[in-house]
Design a protein around this motif. Structure first.
Motif, PDB file in Angstrom:
ATOM      1  N   SER A   1       9.434   3.654   7.167  1.00  0.00           N
ATOM      2  CA  SER A   1       8.088   4.180   6.927  1.00  0.00           C
ATOM      3  C   SER A   1       7.218   3.111   6.282  1.00  0.00           C
ATOM      4  CB  SER A   1       8.149   5.420   6.027  1.00  0.00           C
ATOM      5  OG  SER A   1       8.631   5.079   4.742  1.00  0.00           O
ATOM      6  N   SER A   2       5.936   3.243   6.512  1.00  0.00           N
ATOM      7  CA  SER A   2       5.002   2.267   5.955  1.00  0.00           C
ATOM      8  C   SER A   2       4.605   2.608   4.527  1.00  0.00           C
ATOM      9  CB  SER A   2       3.763   2.172   6.846  1.00  0.00           C
ATOM     10  OG  SER A   2       3.159   3.441   6.957  1.00  0.00           O
TER      11      SER A   2
ATOM     12  N   ASP B   1       5.000   2.824   0.649  1.00  0.00           N
ATOM     13  CA  ASP B   1       5.742   1.950  -0.259  1.00  0.00           C
ATOM     14  C   ASP B   1       6.824   2.685  -1.041  1.00  0.00           C
ATOM     15  OD1 ASP B   1       4.478  -0.391   0.455  1.00  0.00           O
ATOM     16  OD2 ASP B   1       2.837  -0.078  -0.937  1.00  0.00           O
TER      17      ASP B   1
ATOM     18  N   VAL C   1      10.666   5.149   0.426  1.00  0.00           N
ATOM     19  CA  VAL C   1      10.770   4.531   1.747  1.00  0.00           C
ATOM     20  C   VAL C   1      11.794   5.315   2.567  1.00  0.00           C
ATOM     21  CG1 VAL C   1      11.428   2.455   3.015  1.00  0.00           C
ATOM     22  CG2 VAL C   1      10.160   2.255   0.881  1.00  0.00           C
TER      23      VAL C   1
ATOM     24  N   PRO D   1      10.641  -2.316  12.743  1.00  0.00           N
ATOM     25  CA  PRO D   1       9.814  -2.721  11.599  1.00  0.00           C
ATOM     26  C   PRO D   1      10.065  -4.180  11.229  1.00  0.00           C
ATOM     27  CG  PRO D   1      11.718  -1.521  10.817  1.00  0.00           C
ATOM     28  CD  PRO D   1      11.758  -1.465  12.329  1.00  0.00           C
TER      29      PRO D   1
ATOM     30  N   ARG E   1      11.386  -6.256   5.079  1.00  0.00           N
ATOM     31  CA  ARG E   1      10.609  -6.223   3.832  1.00  0.00           C
ATOM     32  C   ARG E   1      11.252  -7.186   2.847  1.00  0.00           C
ATOM     33  NH1 ARG E   1       8.621  -0.114   2.490  1.00  0.00           N
ATOM     34  NH2 ARG E   1       7.860   0.318   4.576  1.00  0.00           N
TER      35      ARG E   1
END
Length: 165
Positions: free
Chosen positions: A71-72, A74, A77, A43, A46
């Motif tokens: 995970s995408s 929000d 998570v 990923p 963030r």
């Protein structure tokens, strides 16, 4: 006869050297492509939102058996870190299989809990690798900033698994 022998030997040696050089270059290109595919599966860090993270990935060899998933969604998570025993292409191929299963599980159930996810990955690993034991250490964390909770599950190589190495 001797001159002919030396010329033939020299031509043969050049042919072999050129052949092995081209094979080496091809394998090097394939390994670089495999590394690129492996690392693109990680990923992006963030830097915004309630849950932020960054990481650095440095495998022992050119490609490795480590994987990070986030995970995408929000909130909450889900972050999963996997480490397959071994190094190089075999470990990376195993991680690739686990990544596909992990993505399917989270895609089908975005709110899957860490313990359920780790147990399902363990079942998948045991079912798909019955002839050859695959040792994987994993940790899954579900971070929910709304509820102010962190749930963690982990599983790892059995005790003594590396005593023979």
């Amino acid at each position: 006869i001797m001159v002919s022998f030396f010329r033939t030997t020299r031509v043969r040696d050049k042919f072999e050297r050129d052949y092995f050089q081209s094979r080496y270059e091809r394998i090097s290109q394939e390994l670089a492509s495999a590394k690129n595919i492996h690392e693109r599966a990680f990923p992006r860090p963030r830097t915004a939102g309630d849950v932020r993270f960054a990481y650095s990935y440095r495998p022992m060899s050119q490609i490795g058996g480590d994987y990070l998933f986030a995970s995408s969604v929000d909130s909450p998570v889900l972050i999963v870190l996997l480490d397959v025993s071994g190094h190089g292409i075999p470990a990376a191929l195993t991680v690739n299989r686990l990544q596909g299963e992990l993505m399917q599980m989270v895609g089908e159930n975005p709110l899957i809990g860490p313990a359920e996810l780790i147990a399902a990955l363990d079942r998948y690993t045991c079912l798909t690798s019955p002839d050859q034991p695959v040792l994987v250490t994993g940790i899954a964390a579900c971070i929910d900033p709304v509820k102010n909770t962190v749930r963690i599950a982990n599983a790892g190589h059995p005790l003594g698994a590396f005593d023979r190495y």
